[in-house]
Design a protein around this motif. Sequence first.
Motif, PDB file in Angstrom:
ATOM      1  N   ILE A   1       4.395 -14.337   0.252  1.00 35.45           N
ATOM      2  CA  ILE A   1       4.203 -13.297  -0.764  1.00 35.45           C
ATOM      3  C   ILE A   1       4.672 -11.942  -0.228  1.00 35.45           C
ATOM      4  O   ILE A   1       5.357 -11.194  -0.933  1.00 35.45           O
ATOM      5  CB  ILE A   1       2.732 -13.234  -1.217  1.00 35.45           C
ATOM      6  CG1 ILE A   1       2.404 -14.484  -2.040  1.00 35.45           C
ATOM      7  CG2 ILE A   1       2.444 -11.969  -2.012  1.00 35.45           C
ATOM      8  CD1 ILE A   1       0.926 -14.643  -2.358  1.00 35.45           C
TER       9      ILE A   1
ATOM     10  N   CYS B   1       7.859  -9.920  -1.879  1.00 31.75           N
ATOM     11  CA  CYS B   1       7.717  -8.583  -2.464  1.00 31.75           C
ATOM     12  C   CYS B   1       8.641  -7.570  -1.802  1.00 31.75           C
ATOM     13  O   CYS B   1       9.219  -6.716  -2.477  1.00 31.75           O
ATOM     14  CB  CYS B   1       6.272  -8.100  -2.343  1.00 31.75           C
ATOM     15  SG  CYS B   1       5.124  -8.982  -3.412  1.00 31.75           S
TER      16      CYS B   1
ATOM     17  N   ARG C   1       5.261  -7.181 -12.177  1.00 34.63           N
ATOM     18  CA  ARG C   1       3.936  -7.804 -12.197  1.00 34.63           C
ATOM     19  C   ARG C   1       3.984  -9.238 -12.706  1.00 34.63           C
ATOM     20  O   ARG C   1       3.378 -10.140 -12.124  1.00 34.63           O
ATOM     21  CB  ARG C   1       2.997  -6.964 -13.056  1.00 34.63           C
ATOM     22  CG  ARG C   1       1.578  -7.525 -13.100  1.00 34.63           C
ATOM     23  CD  ARG C   1       0.754  -6.920 -14.195  1.00 34.63           C
ATOM     24  NE  ARG C   1       1.251  -7.424 -15.472  1.00 34.63           N
ATOM     25  CZ  ARG C   1       1.183  -6.790 -16.619  1.00 34.63           C
ATOM     26  NH1 ARG C   1       0.646  -5.603 -16.689  1.00 34.63           N
ATOM     27  NH2 ARG C   1       1.657  -7.312 -17.716  1.00 34.63           N
TER      28      ARG C   1
ATOM     29  N   LEU D   1       5.630 -11.659 -10.118  1.00 35.08           N
ATOM     30  CA  LEU D   1       4.769 -11.912  -8.966  1.00 35.08           C
ATOM     31  C   LEU D   1       3.564 -12.754  -9.374  1.00 35.08           C
ATOM     32  O   LEU D   1       3.139 -13.646  -8.624  1.00 35.08           O
ATOM     33  CB  LEU D   1       4.320 -10.598  -8.321  1.00 35.08           C
ATOM     34  CG  LEU D   1       3.487 -10.731  -7.053  1.00 35.08           C
ATOM     35  CD1 LEU D   1       4.201 -11.558  -5.987  1.00 35.08           C
ATOM     36  CD2 LEU D   1       3.124  -9.357  -6.506  1.00 35.08           C
ATOM     37  N   THR D   2       3.032 -12.513 -10.559  1.00 30.11           N
ATOM     38  CA  THR D   2       1.925 -13.327 -11.060  1.00 30.11           C
ATOM     39  C   THR D   2       2.336 -14.785 -11.149  1.00 30.11           C
ATOM     40  O   THR D   2       1.599 -15.680 -10.726  1.00 30.11           O
ATOM     41  CB  THR D   2       1.462 -12.824 -12.450  1.00 30.11           C
ATOM     42  OG1 THR D   2       1.014 -11.476 -12.327  1.00 30.11           O
ATOM     43  CG2 THR D   2       0.352 -13.688 -13.018  1.00 30.11           C
TER      44      THR D   2
ATOM     45  N   ILE E   1       2.537 -16.326  -7.659  1.00 34.35           N
ATOM     46  CA  ILE E   1       1.199 -16.594  -7.114  1.00 34.35           C
ATOM     47  C   ILE E   1       0.559 -17.792  -7.814  1.00 34.35           C
ATOM     48  O   ILE E   1      -0.034 -18.663  -7.160  1.00 34.35           O
ATOM     49  CB  ILE E   1       0.317 -15.333  -7.212  1.00 34.35           C
ATOM     50  CG1 ILE E   1       0.846 -14.264  -6.254  1.00 34.35           C
ATOM     51  CG2 ILE E   1      -1.139 -15.660  -6.916  1.00 34.35           C
ATOM     52  CD1 ILE E   1       0.194 -12.903  -6.402  1.00 34.35           C
TER      53      ILE E   1
ATOM     54  N   ARG F   1      -2.944 -12.263 -11.833  1.00 33.39           N
ATOM     55  CA  ARG F   1      -2.356 -11.033 -12.351  1.00 33.39           C
ATOM     56  C   ARG F   1      -2.987  -9.817 -11.672  1.00 33.39           C
ATOM     57  O   ARG F   1      -2.294  -8.866 -11.309  1.00 33.39           O
ATOM     58  CB  ARG F   1      -2.528 -10.929 -13.871  1.00 33.39           C
ATOM     59  CG  ARG F   1      -1.789  -9.706 -14.454  1.00 33.39           C
ATOM     60  CD  ARG F   1      -2.021  -9.523 -15.936  1.00 33.39           C
ATOM     61  NE  ARG F   1      -3.392  -9.295 -16.302  1.00 33.39           N
ATOM     62  CZ  ARG F   1      -4.046  -8.131 -16.110  1.00 33.39           C
ATOM     63  NH1 ARG F   1      -3.435  -7.117 -15.560  1.00 33.39           N
ATOM     64  NH2 ARG F   1      -5.293  -8.006 -16.469  1.00 33.39           N
TER      65      ARG F   1
ATOM     66  N   SER G   1      -1.537  -9.493  -8.286  1.00 33.85           N
ATOM     67  CA  SER G   1      -0.164  -8.978  -8.399  1.00 33.85           C
ATOM     68  C   SER G   1      -0.150  -7.472  -8.600  1.00 33.85           C
ATOM     69  O   SER G   1       0.615  -6.759  -7.937  1.00 33.85           O
ATOM     70  CB  SER G   1       0.563  -9.643  -9.561  1.00 33.85           C
ATOM     71  OG  SER G   1       0.641 -11.023  -9.376  1.00 33.85           O
TER      72      SER G   1
ATOM     73  N   LEU H   1       1.383  -4.832  -5.861  1.00 36.66           N
ATOM     74  CA  LEU H   1       2.511  -3.974  -6.230  1.00 36.66           C
ATOM     75  C   LEU H   1       2.137  -2.499  -6.156  1.00 36.66           C
ATOM     76  O   LEU H   1       2.989  -1.656  -5.828  1.00 36.66           O
ATOM     77  CB  LEU H   1       3.036  -4.350  -7.611  1.00 36.66           C
ATOM     78  CG  LEU H   1       3.720  -5.727  -7.671  1.00 36.66           C
ATOM     79  CD1 LEU H   1       4.111  -6.071  -9.099  1.00 36.66           C
ATOM     80  CD2 LEU H   1       4.918  -5.795  -6.734  1.00 36.66           C
TER      81      LEU H   1
END
Length: 185
Positions: free
Chosen positions: A44, A48, A55, A58-59, A62, A80, A83, A87
């Motif tokens: 992760i 990033c 968002r 990345l959600t 994950i 979420r 994330s 961020l």
Amino acid sequence: MLYDEFKPIVDLVLNNWTALQLAVEHGMGAPGGEKTAQLMAVYIARYCVENVVDRDELTEVIEDLMDEEFETVCHDDSPREISVLLLQFLGLLKEGRHDEIRARIDAMPKCQKWLSQPIHESVPPQVNCHGNPDDDSTCSSEEDEGVNNNVNGAPAAHASKSQDPEPMDEDGDPGWTVVRSRRRN
């Protein structure tokens, strides 16, 4: 350089994430859940730092990691929330706002830092070890061979449970923990 500053923040955020802690503690997914979680934190952080991430993207990453590596689906919208938090910290790092980062970290709940333990090279990582449940390509483990020992070589506690079968509750969903969001008034 950015990765080296961001990785401890990712560890801290994931250390505080109840869904990941439950997945590891309850042995969801492949054996070696703690090492898998550590590798997840590395992935992760790198993802990033090396990509332009929003968002929703990345959600999804994950959620996919939790599903694929821990066979866990979070119904509480926590991926979420994780994330958004990650961020925000990444944005603050990029802007050089280290004082604000320290203040936010200090405001976070204190917890045992189980993800920041070093990964031992002698134990192969379990990440991406198992495949799609509909697929026959899964990796073998000691459990598949009937061997289930802990670090001292003694049988693990959960191995003895298999000798005394418990009645199955067909109405329940054994082996699953449902994590839901709290209702806000």
